[in-house]
Design an enzyme around this catalytic site. Structure first.
Site, mmCIF file in Angstrom:
data_model
loop_
_atom_site.group_PDB
_atom_site.id
_atom_site.type_symbol
_atom_site.label_atom_id
_atom_site.label_comp_id
_atom_site.label_asym_id
_atom_site.label_seq_id
_atom_site.Cartn_x
_atom_site.Cartn_y
_atom_site.Cartn_z
ATOM 1 N N LYS A 1 -9.238 27.805 6.698
ATOM 2 C CA LYS A 1 -9.283 27.039 7.951
ATOM 3 C C LYS A 1 -10.708 26.547 8.174
ATOM 4 C CE LYS A 1 -6.320 25.966 11.178
ATOM 5 N NZ LYS A 1 -4.891 25.700 10.983
ATOM 6 N N GLY B 1 6.595 21.296 25.469
ATOM 7 C CA GLY B 1 5.700 20.480 24.655
ATOM 8 C C GLY B 1 6.488 19.470 23.849
HETATM 9 P P1 NAI Z 1 1.001 17.587 19.891
HETATM 10 O O1 NAI Z 1 -0.401 17.597 20.351
HETATM 11 O O2 NAI Z 1 1.550 16.361 19.238
HETATM 12 O O3 NAI Z 1 1.969 17.930 21.123
HETATM 13 C C1 NAI Z 1 1.699 18.903 22.073
HETATM 14 C C2 NAI Z 1 2.475 18.535 23.343
HETATM 15 O O4 NAI Z 1 2.358 19.608 24.263
HETATM 16 C C3 NAI Z 1 1.971 17.268 24.028
HETATM 17 O O5 NAI Z 1 3.059 16.435 24.348
HETATM 18 C C4 NAI Z 1 1.289 17.827 25.284
HETATM 19 O O6 NAI Z 1 1.339 16.905 26.369
HETATM 20 C C5 NAI Z 1 2.115 19.052 25.546
HETATM 21 N N1 NAI Z 1 1.473 20.082 26.370
HETATM 22 C C6 NAI Z 1 0.186 20.500 26.350
HETATM 23 N N2 NAI Z 1 -0.009 21.483 27.239
HETATM 24 C C7 NAI Z 1 1.190 21.710 27.825
HETATM 25 C C8 NAI Z 1 1.651 22.614 28.820
HETATM 26 N N3 NAI Z 1 0.835 23.505 29.396
HETATM 27 N N4 NAI Z 1 2.946 22.567 29.176
HETATM 28 C C9 NAI Z 1 3.781 21.681 28.603
HETATM 29 N N5 NAI Z 1 3.399 20.794 27.669
HETATM 30 C C10 NAI Z 1 2.126 20.820 27.276
HETATM 31 O O7 NAI Z 1 1.149 18.869 18.931
HETATM 32 P P2 NAI Z 1 2.194 19.090 17.768
HETATM 33 O O8 NAI Z 1 1.640 18.557 16.488
HETATM 34 O O9 NAI Z 1 3.539 18.658 18.218
HETATM 35 O O10 NAI Z 1 2.140 20.675 17.623
HETATM 36 C C11 NAI Z 1 2.741 21.508 18.608
HETATM 37 C C12 NAI Z 1 2.372 22.943 18.327
HETATM 38 O O11 NAI Z 1 2.859 23.307 17.025
HETATM 39 C C13 NAI Z 1 0.867 23.223 18.295
HETATM 40 O O12 NAI Z 1 0.633 24.508 18.816
HETATM 41 C C14 NAI Z 1 0.532 23.211 16.806
HETATM 42 O O13 NAI Z 1 -0.590 24.023 16.516
HETATM 43 C C15 NAI Z 1 1.786 23.794 16.214
HETATM 44 N N6 NAI Z 1 2.018 23.373 14.838
HETATM 45 C C16 NAI Z 1 2.143 22.052 14.536
HETATM 46 C C17 NAI Z 1 2.378 21.641 13.227
HETATM 47 C C18 NAI Z 1 2.555 20.213 12.868
HETATM 48 O O14 NAI Z 1 3.052 19.922 11.760
HETATM 49 N N7 NAI Z 1 2.213 19.260 13.750
HETATM 50 C C19 NAI Z 1 2.471 22.628 12.122
HETATM 51 C C20 NAI Z 1 2.390 24.013 12.574
HETATM 52 C C21 NAI Z 1 2.153 24.347 13.877
#
Ligand code: NAI
Length: 356
Positions: free
Chosen positions: A84, A179
């Protein structure tokens, strides 16, 4: 005493193959890179850009995240290990230069470490990194664009396995997706197609409106996620949703989502286990994107059909062990990863030498 000595016990630090604290002499940008364990293969792990209070906090985060990547690779059956990078951003970062600097550093590993996206790192940042190194996810390279979709598919497979533990099927199950970003929204699409009843929460009201329009989802206030009754809570926002106190009151029957570090600590996992609420270990449930990216990088091809379905099978096995051992699934998953690691030779992975 090294700067990182107080962030974890030295015995924990000794697990790591390499931890480096970097400062770019040009821009002053600071980063910490950790390779946890490459005995199974080259280290994979994204770049997190975050406003850390200090270097110790950044180092603690990179160590925790790199170790989780090793466990994730082990349980996903990948010939790969965990690494990381964290990039400290106090709001005054020369972002382009900082990602160039990280890209140059990643290149120096010669393939022993492969970087990619994480919180704070966008496709635009990855293009900057990819211009400096061959060893990063490049959003413009064939196949890499599908990573979030594979993560969502993997979470879906995990969720199918998780609802069965509580005697349900996805069709008709009430799932609350917290989310609606690149993973959460795609997960909603899969769940809606499978007949789940969707509840959604996001700080961005437009995303909730889109989920309502596209998937007939019912929006829930963000501060009511824990108290809203549902069959499965699917955290797909940031980590840290469930402390032990939250686990005592959460109104779901199961937890399974994409977010890393949903459980604040082991006590939260114990509390859910005590309440017989199965909680899918995050590094198992969200491994789809890693399986996609690592397979593409290591073999030049996308994972074969059905590969992401193995996430469901792995999870089912972990839930069985959890019941048999009377331990939280997270603890069982960590034990299993350590067991798999013990079985590999104690040699770090090194890139093949070129020439004579
Ligand atoms: P993203 O940044 O595209 O989406 C996150 C969403 O959560 C956004 O729509 C944001 O407005 C919302 N959000 C933030 N704080 C919030 C709250 N307190 N309550 C409700 N909604 C809230 O992130 P992504 O890529 O969709 O990833 C989501 C999670 O999955 C993250 O924790 C990431 O580390 C994890 N993850 C993602 C991967 C990927 O391929 N993108 C792979 C493995 C894990």
């Amino acid at each position: 005493m090294p700067e990182t000595a107080d962030v974890m016990g030295m015995s924990d630090l000794s697990e790591f193959e390499q931890v480096q604290i970097l400062r770019d002499p040009v821009s002053g940008a600071r980063a910490v890179v950790a390779l946890h364990d490459t005995r199974m293969g080259p280290a994979f792990g994204g770049i997190r850009r975050w406003n850390y209070p200090d270097l110790s906090a950044a180092t603690a985060d990179v160590l925790r995240l790199a170790r989780a990547m090793t466990y994730k690779c082990a349980l996903a059956g990948l010939p790969a290990g965990g690494g990381k990078t964290v990039l400290l951003d106090d709001g005054h970062l020369d972002r382009r230069r900082a990602y160039e600097f990280v890209g140059d550093f990643v290149e120096q590993f010669g393939g022993r470490y492969f970087s990619g996206p994480d919180v704070g790192t966008t496709d635009a940042d990855l293009r900057v990194v990819s211009a400096r190194t061959r060893f990063s996810v490049d959003p413009d390279r064939d196949g890499f664009a599908g990573i979030a979709d594979s993560t969502a598919q993997g979470v879906f497979e995990a969720l199918v396995a998780t609802v069965r533990v509580v005697g349900l099927e996805v069709a008709g199950a009430k799932v609350l997706v917290q989310g609606l970003g690149s993973v959460g929204m795609r997960l909603c699409g899969r769940l809606a197609a499978a007949g789940a009843v969707l509840l959604v929460a996001d700080v961005d009201a437009e995303r909730c409106a889109a989920a309502r329009r596209d998937f007939d989802a019912t929006p829930v206030a963000v501060d009511e996620v824990l108290t809203t009754a549902c069959d499965v809570l699917a955290p797909c926002a940031l980590g840290g949703l469930l402390s032990a106190d939250a686990a005592r009151v959460v109104a779901c029957n199961a937890v399974c989502g994409a977010a890393n570090n949903v459980l604040v600590d082991a006590a939260a996992g114990l509390e859910l286990h005590r309440r017989q609420i199965p909680c899918a270990p995050d590094f198992v449930a969200n491994a789809g994107g890693l399986i996609h990216g690592a397979t593409l990088q290591l073999t030049g091809a996308l994972p074969p059909e059905g590969r992401l379905g193995e996430i469901g099978a792995t999870l089912t096995g972990l839930y069985e062990q959890s019941r048999a051992l009377d331990l939280p699934p997270m603890e069982v998953a960590e034990r299993e990863a350590r067991r798999l690691l013990q079985a590999v030779p104690a040699r770090p992975w090194l890139p093949a030498r070129r020439g004579c």
